[in-house]
Design an enzyme around this catalytic site. Sequence first.
Site, PDB file in Angstrom:
ATOM      1  CG  ASP A 236      -1.765   1.086   1.288  1.00 17.71           C
ATOM      2  OD1 ASP A 236      -2.996   1.066   0.879  1.00 17.71           O
ATOM      3  OD2 ASP A 236      -1.467   2.256   1.623  1.00 17.71           O
ATOM      4  CG  ASN A 244      -5.074  11.168  -5.230  1.00 23.64           C
ATOM      5  OD1 ASN A 244      -4.423  11.444  -6.389  1.00 23.64           O
ATOM      6  ND2 ASN A 244      -5.653  10.044  -5.207  1.00 23.64           N
ATOM      7  CG  ASP A 253      -4.747   8.976 -12.037  1.00 19.86           C
ATOM      8  OD1 ASP A 253      -5.277   8.403 -10.979  1.00 19.86           O
ATOM      9  OD2 ASP A 253      -5.568   9.611 -12.793  1.00 19.86           O
ATOM     10  CD  GLU A 279      -4.501   4.140  -1.162  1.00 21.83           C
ATOM     11  OE1 GLU A 279      -4.532   4.762  -0.163  1.00 21.83           O
ATOM     12  OE2 GLU A 279      -5.230   4.184  -2.075  1.00 21.83           O
TER      13      GLU A 279
END
Length: 781
Positions: A236, A244, A253, A279
């Site tokens: 992770d 973000n 992204d 993620e």
Amino acid sequence: MSAIPTQHPPEPSLRERFHQRSLEHQRPLSIVTMAFTVVTFLCMVAARELVGIPAVPLGYRMLCALVLALLVLAIPSTKSTALFGAIGVVYELVLIGGLVLNASGVAHPLAWLLPALVVIPICAAPLWLTPVHFFTGNALFYAVAIALLLGETHPREVDAAVWTWVIAIGAPTAAVFHFGFYRFRRNHYLLESQLAQLAATDPLTGLQNRRAFVKHAEARLAALAPGARLSAIFLDIDSFKSLNDRYGHAVGDHALFEVAQVLKDEVALYHSVSRLGGEEFAVLLDDELSRALQLAERMRVGITAIERPDGHLTASFGVAEHRRGESFMALLDRADEALLRAKHLGRNRVCAERAPPFDALQPPFEAVFAPRAAGTEAGASRYRWEDFYLISHFQPLYSLSHQKQVGFEALLRGEQDDGTLVPPVVMFAPKPTSDEGALDRASHAVHLGNARRALPGDAWLFLNILPATFVADGYADQLTKIVRAAGLEPERVILEILESHGGSVDEMSRAAARYRQHGFLIAVDDFGAGQSNLDRLLRIRPDLVKLDGELIRATTHGTQQPILPKLVSLLHQAGMLVVVEGVETAEELILAVESNVDFAQGYLLGRPASEIAPPESVHRQIDDAFDVIAQGRAHQHALFESEVEPYRRELRRAADGLRAGAVMDDAFALLATFERCISCFILDDTGRQIGHEVPGPSWSKDAASLQPVANPRDARWDHRPYFRNAVLLPGEAITSNPYLSLASGRPCIAVTVAVQLASGRCVVGVELDWSARGLPWPAGE
């Protein structure tokens, strides 16, 4: 680590995958078509029997039908396209042979055979999986047909009609059917593959999506060979939401894409890599845990090289190895649990799964409790753990009142093959694959196996236990079985809860009740350090409290008096016996005895060792400590009495003056000049101060730092021992034990006497400053 690398077969080509998929599609159609043909052949055999012309024996023709039926029955178990094609070729040859036998002896055999020569290749054309099968089967079929046609003489017009049907109609139509159907199947397969690829792929990273990953993993588990190893890596990206939120989804992204590239670069082609969502990523590899940890570490390092606007990316990893019989989701859950631990430990790290539940009564550990051969009982039990052995050392605990050994704390040690001890910093160093709980449970088995050999029959065994192990479901029952397997009873075992994380107070309180039901005693270790507090003790309610070794050296501020006696008294009042650890000098032993400690432990009384040392010398040391205390108590009492006697004598003279009608200042004039006098006072029968107080040399406004409570006239003092005791013994000067003055914040002593004045019964007193070092304290303190 696996000595032989895992061999992975090469991926089949597109053509091979297409033909294999065609086999799955064609198999049901072929079974139906070919079975129908067998029925048709039997109908023709029956029709031939009705003609009445002599024919080839029926048994031969029925044998052909039987062979055809067996070939049909073989199709469902056909796994390869080559075998499927071979069955088709043999089926056509047997069929044409059976038709020839059936038509033998009739006047016009072509009337029986010509429809078959035309229809059979046309009907079989769509069933051939590959052009090679089609050409091979038809070539052999037409070779037999041509040989049959050339072996018979027919009129010219018949030959022309036959060759027209066979060559101009049958063969071209079969070719059109085969290649048309072959092209249709190929285009359908390509479209199906494209749609499957789109459905199985994460569009952003190009990795497998969760659904495809799980499906592929379950298929690999189903086909896993005995002894093969399989591991899962769950990762992770750390603090991805902030990326973000602060810089936009385009930056996020791009980070996901970069992470995917790192995973692709590090992972072999035959491993599965997936973006599970958000993620989170996962890897499934055909290898054992240690290699999976190495791969995860390489991926972690690779990810740290990826830049983000505010630094570099990091990721946390959890790794687990598949256990026999478990589902893939169970494997992934264990990797996820390891990932969560990596997050809690600070992120940007790799953590391995927790070890499976430890059972000391199962192989290979049950050897610790196996009966000893004759002459070997004196040897210590040890167990292989990683690259060293686990062994037991025992440190004695003594009852100070009984002056004898009453128990032994079992301490875990590591031993190399050559007998040298493993340094604790190495033995207990955290590792990604280590499980502190498994080592804890293993130590219990080793200690119990050795206690059977080493401990006296009436001694307690103190077993250290981590809170997480203590509260684990079912461990109370399991430990009871292990204790009895070692030849002991739970009543002889004291579970010493270590100072560590791993269980709430409520959980430990409930667990303690379960252990007590089996007969175990409970102790709390290192009280006075770390997370220990009175609330923890009062809720767990241990039978014994082991005081941290520093508490025996702790003293009060200013007077440097030891706090151990008061602490022991408090724990005794709470119903708990007291063990003091870290006794290293004769002075500390004397203090422990004087403080009414129940049990003592430390290097002075015995160092941890694999063999129990004779206790006689320690018995003498404890006895000497009692003698020192007995001798010193009288001396201490004499010193204290000599120090306070002048104050008692002058207080009685001041009380006589007050009874005679003297005013306070005159009555206390001489007493107020004594060195340690803080103030002289008079209290009424309700404990309230009468008039002002007469200050002495030790009184100071600057010393009265507790301003809101600095004025004694605002208070009521009849609850104080120096007031109560004076009232109980009127006319006798009473000396209190040292106490902390509420007004000055200093240790003080009060000397009081109850007298009858004109205004009624009063308590006359003087408060003395007892904060100076070196002053004698009452022997009981």
